[in-house]
Motif scaffolding. Structure first.
Motif, short mmCIF file in Angstrom:
data_model
loop_
_atom_site.label_atom_id
_atom_site.label_comp_id
_atom_site.label_asym_id
_atom_site.label_seq_id
_atom_site.Cartn_x
_atom_site.Cartn_y
_atom_site.Cartn_z
N THR A 87 -5.80 5.65 -1.47
CA THR A 87 -5.71 7.11 -1.52
C THR A 87 -4.24 7.53 -1.42
O THR A 87 -3.60 7.35 -0.37
N LEU A 88 -3.71 8.06 -2.51
CA LEU A 88 -2.32 8.51 -2.53
C LEU A 88 -2.18 9.79 -1.70
O LEU A 88 -2.94 10.73 -1.88
N ASP B 263 0.81 -1.22 0.00
CA ASP B 263 0.00 0.00 0.00
C ASP B 263 0.85 1.27 0.00
O ASP B 263 0.45 2.31 0.51
N VAL C 113 3.36 3.47 -2.91
CA VAL C 113 3.80 3.60 -4.30
C VAL C 113 5.29 3.90 -4.30
O VAL C 113 5.75 4.83 -3.64
N ASN D 72 -0.22 5.04 0.13
CA ASN D 72 -1.37 4.86 -0.75
C ASN D 72 -2.38 3.99 0.02
O ASN D 72 -2.89 3.00 -0.50
#
Length: 149
Positions: A37-38, A14, A16, A33
Motif C-alpha cells: 500500500t503506497l 518496501d 518506492v 509501500n
C-alpha cells in the motif's frame, strides 16, 4: 541518475524510490509501500539545492516548508542534528485526524547544500525510523565516503 554530488545507498524493498528535478534542484524520495500500500504522505526525501546555493537561502526554504504545514506545527522538540548536518528541526502537526511527525536536517557537501526531510504519520514511526536510518547508514558519496561532513 546524474545527481551531483553522486551517491549510492540502500533502498528498502518496501519503499518506492523516485527521482525529481523540480524546484531548481534534484531530489530522491523513499515513499512507504508497506504491505503493497503506497502511502504518499510517508516518506524520506533528500533534496539537493542548485550548486552554490547559500546556506541562508536553504534555511529559509526549510523554515517556509515547516511553517506551511499547518499553523499548529509544534517545533518544540529539541534534539541534536544528525552527525552530518548543521542543524535539524523536528516537527509534528495534526492533519485529517492523524498526527504527522518528521524532521528536516540541513547539510552541505562541497558547494552543494542539501536537506533530508522525513515526514510520516506518527503511527508509522516504528517502521519508518529504522528504514530511514538504514538508508542514511548505507549512504556513500561517489568517492566512497559515508554521509558525513
Amino acid at each position: 541518475q546524474g545527481f551531483e554530488p553522486g551517491f549510492s545507498t540502500y533502498a528498502p524493498a518496501d519503499m518506492v524510490v523516485s527521482f525529481d528535478s523540480a524546484g531548481g534542484g534534484q531530489s530522491v524520495r523513499f515513499t512507504a509501500n508497506f504491505g503493497g500500500t503506497l502511502t504518499p504522505r510517508a516518506y524520506a526525501q533528500v533534496f539537493f539545492y542548485p550548486r552554490s546555493t547559500a546556506l541562508s537561502l536553504a534555511r529559509t526554504t526549510v523554515d517556509n516548508f515547516i511553517s506551511g504545514l499547518d499553523p499548529e506545527v509544534d517545533r518544540s522538540v529539541s534534539e541534536a542534528p544528525e552527525p552530518w548536518a548543521f542543524e535539524q528541526t523536528s516537527f509534528s502537526y495534526p492533519h485529517e485526524q492523524q498526527t504527522y511527525i518528521g524532521r528536516i536536517a540541513l547539510a552541505q557537501r562541497g558547494d552543494i547544500v542539501f536537506h533530508l526531510l522525513a515526514h510520516y504519520p506518527a503511527e508509522y514511526a516504528d517502521g519508518m525510523g529504522p528504514r530511514i536510518a538504514a538508508v542514511l547508514h548505507e549512504w556513500r558519496w561517489a568517492d566512497g565516503t559515508p554521509l558525513m561532513r
